[in-house]
Design an enzyme around this catalytic site. Sequence first.
Site, PDB file in Angstrom:
ATOM      1  N   CYS A 115      -4.954  11.336  25.052  1.00 14.02           N
ATOM      2  CA  CYS A 115      -5.023  12.748  24.678  1.00 14.02           C
ATOM      3  C   CYS A 115      -5.311  12.947  23.194  1.00 14.02           C
ATOM      4  O   CYS A 115      -5.603  14.072  22.770  1.00 14.02           O
ATOM      5  CB  CYS A 115      -3.719  13.437  25.056  1.00 14.02           C
ATOM      6  SG  CYS A 115      -3.227  13.157  26.773  1.00 14.02           S
ATOM      7  N   HIS A 255      -2.177  19.484  21.053  1.00 19.46           N
ATOM      8  CA  HIS A 255      -2.465  19.015  22.407  1.00 19.46           C
ATOM      9  C   HIS A 255      -1.588  19.798  23.375  1.00 19.46           C
ATOM     10  O   HIS A 255      -0.389  19.982  23.142  1.00 19.46           O
ATOM     11  CB  HIS A 255      -2.176  17.518  22.494  1.00 19.46           C
ATOM     12  CG  HIS A 255      -2.180  16.983  23.892  1.00 19.46           C
ATOM     13  ND1 HIS A 255      -3.152  17.295  24.809  1.00 19.46           N
ATOM     14  CD2 HIS A 255      -1.300  16.154  24.533  1.00 19.46           C
ATOM     15  CE1 HIS A 255      -2.888  16.689  25.958  1.00 19.46           C
ATOM     16  NE2 HIS A 255      -1.779  15.995  25.814  1.00 19.46           N
ATOM     17  N   ASN A 285      -2.510  19.989  31.275  1.00 15.49           N
ATOM     18  CA  ASN A 285      -2.849  18.932  30.317  1.00 15.49           C
ATOM     19  C   ASN A 285      -4.200  18.340  30.707  1.00 15.49           C
ATOM     20  O   ASN A 285      -4.312  17.632  31.703  1.00 15.49           O
ATOM     21  CB  ASN A 285      -1.762  17.851  30.344  1.00 15.49           C
ATOM     22  CG  ASN A 285      -2.006  16.717  29.368  1.00 15.49           C
ATOM     23  OD1 ASN A 285      -3.110  16.539  28.868  1.00 15.49           O
ATOM     24  ND2 ASN A 285      -0.976  15.921  29.124  1.00 15.49           N
TER      25      ASN A 285
END
Length: 337
Positions: A115, A255, A285
């Site tokens: 990520c 994030h 996500n």
Amino acid sequence: MTSSAVGFLGMGYYVPEKVLTNFDLEKMMDTSDEWIVTRTGIRQRHIAAPDQATSDLALIAAKRALEDAGLTAEDIDLIVVATESPDMKFPSVACILQDKLGASHAAAFDLAAGCSGFIYGCGIASQTIASGLYRHVLVVGAETLSRILNWHDRSTCIIFGDGAGAAVLGPVEPGYGILAVDLGAKGAGGPFLTLPAGGSRLPASHETVDAGDHYLHMNGSEVFKFAVKVVGTSTLKVLKKAGLGKADIDLLVPHQANMRIIASAAKRLNLPMEKIMVNLDKYANTSAASVPIALCEARDQGRVHKNDRIVMVGFGAGLTYGSLVVKWQRDEEAKHE
């Protein structure tokens, strides 16, 4: 323009049309909308169509970023795609994307930093431009994580979604652009977030498939502890590198993994929530696509202005983390909500 300053010339993002809500998941497994929202802040996620692979999502985001930058594919010297869910082991998504775009003279490679991948990619891209090696670099974060999820494991499948975000980086006016970058890793934490099979350690076999080793595996509590710590630490470090303090942040783009992690960062950085971009409720996500999608949406909502100091921060598989601070050089106009 002769300058070592490097900034964002254009941005674009794409999410698949199919939306999977928490209420849909209630029909698929033992979970509930309340359970998911309370623990994560996620309400829905977008899922790629059966005929869509990561390069397809990346292509749409990349075309939109090029259009926004007023450039063509032939203007691109390097393509960096951050992904943990490539179309295949090789060739890279970046090479597939190079061909689909028609960026015939661009170098291309994939970057695996989970990520944190988009921020890693921007850090690398900015240095190639500042050094004079390249002039325009396309950085894409793209994922079809739905293909590597165990849809019977509610601890992981509720968390992730598919999407792509892209940015064209290039020379900007001195004093603007990326002011500082902080990249790091904690390899000892690697086992907390893995896709065990399909590599040289555990080649694909009937046994690995039966064991579910070709799905994402995560120790959520350990990743959570890592994230809560590094989001604040890396942000403070990159601000210090740029000669700035917490009060200088106009917008934080973290994030989009978990609302509790974002709230913890807000508290540590003394930031009101109106200075933090949050869209994980809509997209969940999306790993390497998370930060660029959030940045694009913030811009489209009129939350990004010329002279703003924007901090992007991420964390993910590796375990990795990264942050960058940019002074925005463009006059932006709100487009849509």
